[in-house]
Scaffold this active site. Sequence first.
Site, short mmCIF file in Angstrom:
data_model
loop_
_atom_site.label_atom_id
_atom_site.label_comp_id
_atom_site.label_asym_id
_atom_site.label_seq_id
_atom_site.Cartn_x
_atom_site.Cartn_y
_atom_site.Cartn_z
CE LYS A 1 -13.85 -16.92 -19.17
NZ LYS A 1 -13.89 -16.47 -20.57
CG ASP B 1 -4.67 -8.00 -26.54
OD1 ASP B 1 -5.87 -8.11 -26.85
OD2 ASP B 1 -4.29 -7.80 -25.36
CG HIS B 2 -8.84 -11.62 -29.54
ND1 HIS B 2 -8.54 -12.13 -28.30
CD2 HIS B 2 -10.18 -11.45 -29.57
CE1 HIS B 2 -9.67 -12.26 -27.62
NE2 HIS B 2 -10.68 -11.86 -28.35
CG HIS C 1 -8.02 -9.42 -23.94
ND1 HIS C 1 -7.15 -9.57 -24.99
CD2 HIS C 1 -8.52 -10.66 -23.69
CE1 HIS C 1 -7.14 -10.85 -25.36
NE2 HIS C 1 -7.95 -11.53 -24.59
C1 BG6 Z 1 -9.69 -14.70 -24.59
C2 BG6 Z 1 -9.84 -15.30 -23.22
O1 BG6 Z 1 -8.41 -14.16 -24.75
O2 BG6 Z 1 -10.66 -13.67 -24.74
C3 BG6 Z 1 -11.23 -15.87 -23.05
O3 BG6 Z 1 -8.88 -16.32 -23.05
C4 BG6 Z 1 -12.26 -14.80 -23.33
O4 BG6 Z 1 -11.40 -16.39 -21.75
C5 BG6 Z 1 -11.99 -14.12 -24.66
O5 BG6 Z 1 -13.53 -15.41 -23.35
C6 BG6 Z 1 -12.91 -12.94 -24.86
O6 BG6 Z 1 -12.78 -12.48 -26.17
P1 BG6 Z 1 -14.01 -11.96 -26.99
O7 BG6 Z 1 -13.43 -11.52 -28.28
O8 BG6 Z 1 -14.95 -13.11 -27.11
O9 BG6 Z 1 -14.60 -10.85 -26.18
#
Ligand code: BG6
Length: 487
Positions: free
Chosen positions: A341, A182-183, A245
């Site tokens: 979004k 989970d980034h 997230h």
């Molecule tokens: C991703 C989603 O996991 O996370 C995207 O699939 C989203 O839709 C993105 O834009 C948001 O990540 P960050 O790091 O840009 O806030």
Amino acid sequence: APPACTLVIFGGGGDLTKRLLVPSLYDLAESQTLPQTFSLIGVDRTAMESGTWRDGLRQMIESFTQDPDAEFSATSIDDAAWGRLFANARYIAGDFTQPALFETLRDALGDGNAIFYLAVPARFFGGIVTRLGEAGLLAEQEGGAFRRVVIEKPFGHDLASARELDATLLHQGREAQFYRIDHFLGKETVQSIMALRFANGMFEPVWRQEYIDHIQITAAETVGVEQRGAFYEVTGALRDMVPNHLFTILCMIAMEPPNILTPEAVREEKAKLLQAIRVLAPEDYVRGQYTAGSINGADVPGYREEPNVSPDSTTETYAAMKLHVDNWRWGGVPFYLRTGKRMQARQTEIAIFFKQAPHRLFANAPSHGLTNIVRLLIDPVHGIQMHFDVKKPGPGIDLASVYNSFRYDDFFPKTANVGYETLLYDCMAGDPMLFQRSDAIEEAWRIVDDVLKQEKSQPEPYAAGTLGPKDADDLLARDGRAWLPVG
Ligand code: BG6
């Protein structure tokens, strides 16, 4: 540096590899934190020579150095670092759904350490793991080499499918071999939450229902669905952002202190927190969808006009909710989460709203504006901001709300961070602390499983460039509260 290993990226020709994985790996190479002996293998369907693949990636990363908006911070590519990353690199063209590819991989890997990174659409996850297992690629290796699999999100599309996928994985390997990524856990402020809460005697004692009124988690984006319409249509804002997230952030903010700082101790606390969250009720959930509008002065189309989106789509591009955590620390403290979004500004943050002081001594001279709040700023600003009241200088007693603020950039040299560096490093080093355990993922789906069924109902429209649908404001207004401003 972690032990020698080969990183095999399924989806080696894809967007994630180009935009995030290779730039992050380059940052690791640059800071000498890649294994001394490292090999990269890109696997994808398109036939291509290894040299062409490598040159394409180099071109891409060179273009990031010229792009002031790119997260990638290097302004030129260091040949020595690039050499360390690509010295033993190769590209293998093959079909993920056919065993032949996995035999080629087995020959290429021998009995060395290997990580398989599944940077492919989620529908391929189960099949790839099954074929990895069937080809013996996940088995104990002679000499004890490790075999790990990194799985991107979304992990399943509801509780039942997540369970099914977990069963497939655990049929082929052990839980400890699977790194569900989970980034958001790679973001500096998110990693810092544990330090903030548990390293400072001044926060932990007040981090509970006696002192905290409520908590808000916001992930507002200005981007639309871009070229991802086909993916987004069947995913939507809830699945895309919430059980993964936002819940990850929620766990860091609300879990109990682990007694020791080991991956299992931390993951146990996160899973326990999720267990305590009540199933989301339909009346506590708001769905929205953006219509045409304007962002930073530029006109943008509505969601239904985006490429690969149905003109009568009911997919939500905004989700807001109120969650209840039924445990001793948080009983009665609502957690409000929202993500969308095409909102007015990009802003990812956690805001902790404290209760009023028990006696309102200054009731006749109230301050206006944000006060009594600790904000953990995740993106685009990284830092912590505290809002509180002071007396306005001069005669009389009038209060004013002020804030002080910590920015990472003011204290620390800027580190190269595209977002996956720490996570890739930890996986190579065998530290699963920042990865999701299967029980936590399943608990997360349990919480939202009921409201997922609303996906065929009409979401409430909101114009691009605004703050989301009115119902989301009503959700808080009903409780006498309001969302933190965005932008
Ligand atoms: C991703 C989603 O996991 O996370 C995207 O699939 C989203 O839709 C993105 O834009 C948001 O990540 P960050 O790091 O840009 O806030």
